[in-house]
Design a protein around this motif. Sequence first.
Motif, mmCIF file in Angstrom:
data_model
loop_
_atom_site.group_PDB
_atom_site.id
_atom_site.type_symbol
_atom_site.label_atom_id
_atom_site.label_comp_id
_atom_site.label_asym_id
_atom_site.label_seq_id
_atom_site.Cartn_x
_atom_site.Cartn_y
_atom_site.Cartn_z
ATOM 1 N N ALA A 96 0.837 -1.203 0.000
ATOM 2 C CA ALA A 96 0.000 0.000 0.000
ATOM 3 C C ALA A 96 0.871 1.252 0.000
ATOM 4 N N SER A 97 1.929 1.263 0.817
ATOM 5 C CA SER A 97 2.725 2.494 0.879
ATOM 6 C C SER A 97 3.453 2.738 -0.447
ATOM 7 N N GLY B 185 -6.033 0.155 5.441
ATOM 8 C CA GLY B 185 -6.456 1.155 6.426
ATOM 9 C C GLY B 185 -6.617 2.554 5.861
ATOM 10 N N ASP B 186 -7.373 3.365 6.586
ATOM 11 C CA ASP B 186 -7.715 4.705 6.114
ATOM 12 C C ASP B 186 -6.672 5.759 6.486
ATOM 13 N N ASP B 187 -5.781 5.412 7.405
ATOM 14 C CA ASP B 187 -4.799 6.394 7.853
ATOM 15 C C ASP B 187 -3.761 6.711 6.787
ATOM 16 N N LEU B 188 -3.319 5.622 6.159
ATOM 17 C CA LEU B 188 -2.203 5.719 5.227
ATOM 18 C C LEU B 188 -2.436 6.758 4.112
ATOM 19 N N PHE C 216 -17.119 3.876 -3.203
ATOM 20 C CA PHE C 216 -17.289 4.969 -2.234
ATOM 21 C C PHE C 216 -16.030 5.176 -1.390
ATOM 22 N N TRP C 217 -15.339 4.082 -1.087
ATOM 23 C CA TRP C 217 -14.092 4.232 -0.332
ATOM 24 C C TRP C 217 -13.086 5.056 -1.146
ATOM 25 N N ALA C 218 -12.934 4.683 -2.432
ATOM 26 C CA ALA C 218 -11.950 5.380 -3.270
ATOM 27 C C ALA C 218 -12.352 6.840 -3.471
#
Length: 572
Positions: free
Chosen positions: A286-287, A315-318, A343-345
Amino acid sequence: MIKTRIPPQNPQANLREYYKTYRTFAWSDFEMELTRSDSGKVNIVNDAVDRWAAHPEKQKQPALVFERGGKVRTFTYLDLKEQSCRWANLLVEKGFETGDRLFIFLSPCPEIYLSMLACARLGVIFSVIFPTQGFDELEWMLSNAEPRGVLTDPDLVERLSQDAMKGVDHIFLTGDVITGQFAQEIPLAGVIERMPTGFTNRAFPGETPLFLLYTSGSTGPPKGVVHAHGDMLGYVMTARYVLDLNSDSVLWTDGDPAWVTGTVYGAFAPWLIGATSVVQGAPFSASTWYRTLERHQVSVWYTTPATLRRLMEAGDDLPRRYDFSRLRHVATVGDTLIPDLFFWAREHFPRAPHDTWWMTETGMICIANFPSEPIKPGSMGKPVPGIEAAVVDRDGNSLPILTLGELALKTGWPSMLRGIWRDEERYADYFLDGWFLTGDMVIKDEDGYYYHQGRNDDLIKIEQKFLGPYEIEQVIRLHPSVTEAAVIGKGASKGKPTVKAFVKVNPGFVPSARLSHEIRAFVKANLHTDIPLTEIEFIEELPKTRSGKMLRRVLRARELGLPTGDPSKLRE
Ligand code: ATP
Ligand code: MG
């Protein structure tokens, strides 16, 4: 179907008036963007690379930005031209001729792209193979295509079978070592650099093969889909109208070049527009993905629902730690962009994602959501200009709206497959009365938006009626404990067909008989049709292809005790 409409993300996009453009569209309008010799002959490299390399300003623009392990290699249009000419000269020196095949079997590296272009310059048909390709299938592909050469590296050589390599004249190895496994090995270190940087491209009729791509389901032999130089008209049009590319765009298509998306939209399409293509060669994390968007100031990102899912799971923080302000268009392909991912994106990136649909055989995006049109979450959008689509029954008759049927496309668009390598019968099977049958089941709504419902072999028959698995899966996913679901029909049990669901639960939920019962009751209450959903199996990971597509076929095969095919095709 979800009734929400998300307003257009960019009314100023290249395609502003969808319906008007669709009605008045002519492919010849896009011919103007391309060059042709007086005799009408073409070479895709003239348009994708050489015309920019000849331009005093454009030649300095990055065409390919390749990153791996944090190291970036940038190739301007001039670099791309000169280096691919070197590769082309090497091929000529080694006796390659128009129509010969070259297998490109490498882990991600810029040489994949340079050698693809080199092949195109002289009409050698290239075939990019996944570096994780399994032994048996690779052997089959080699014997089917009979390439004159294989470009690979010392680590991958051992996957080549002695038998299948008998007819191969050259095995080019990146680097300076040979393994000694084959007499035909040629180490390339120092060789390419000595080749001249000029090359006169050959010119061909548009139908001349450009590449051969092996696509394969979970059972049955792979099929070599043939695409041609003349496909470029479709690449240019969809690059402009669907991906909204301009010459200053930085596009990141995160699909592997061994997948058609990586070849077409990771290379040729952005270059035909004179844009910059970013390639991230590292495996997914992800990072790394967020950093790639930020570091290369990506303006258009073409990704997959599977990638969005992995990002969501991280996760949503990243995502909040990165700057995506340059990103002005996001599109996906490969599988249904289900509403929760959508919707998340939408929440975490500057623009909502646009689902697009196509397949190796179509050569270009055929159904899409456009930046200047409203999006209906869960829908793959509307036909692109130049594509006539229909929903048909088994006999090819057109079906009314809101009816489940097979997606068919009127033949004749420029990038339609030109053949299945050495399998005319399989090629002929795609066509019925001037229509190309996709094998995908869809529903069209009253506004002309299409909804993917699974493949025709995924259909579930209940009381003389066929249901697409997607409809049932969507309801299962609405249960708070469920993150992913796949359903299959199980045929008769005590004379009646039943449905089984494979379910991956959200973190914090524990699979149990009680949860299974609860989910089944939930489906019964929320689905309009009465479905004999008798069984739920909790599963840690659903089987998917390397490009992230759900493999219901594997679940079905496993369940019914049939062969599941080559597991190397599955994602690690
Ligand atoms: P094979 O034909 O050998 O089984 P494949 O069909 O998985 O392989 P591709 O050509 O890469 O290989 O995939 C095309 C298929 O992917 C489509 O036929 C469709 O089923 C699926 N697909 C592509 N885009 C979408 C989308 N937006 N929504 C749902 N499914 C999609
Ligand atoms: Mg297919």
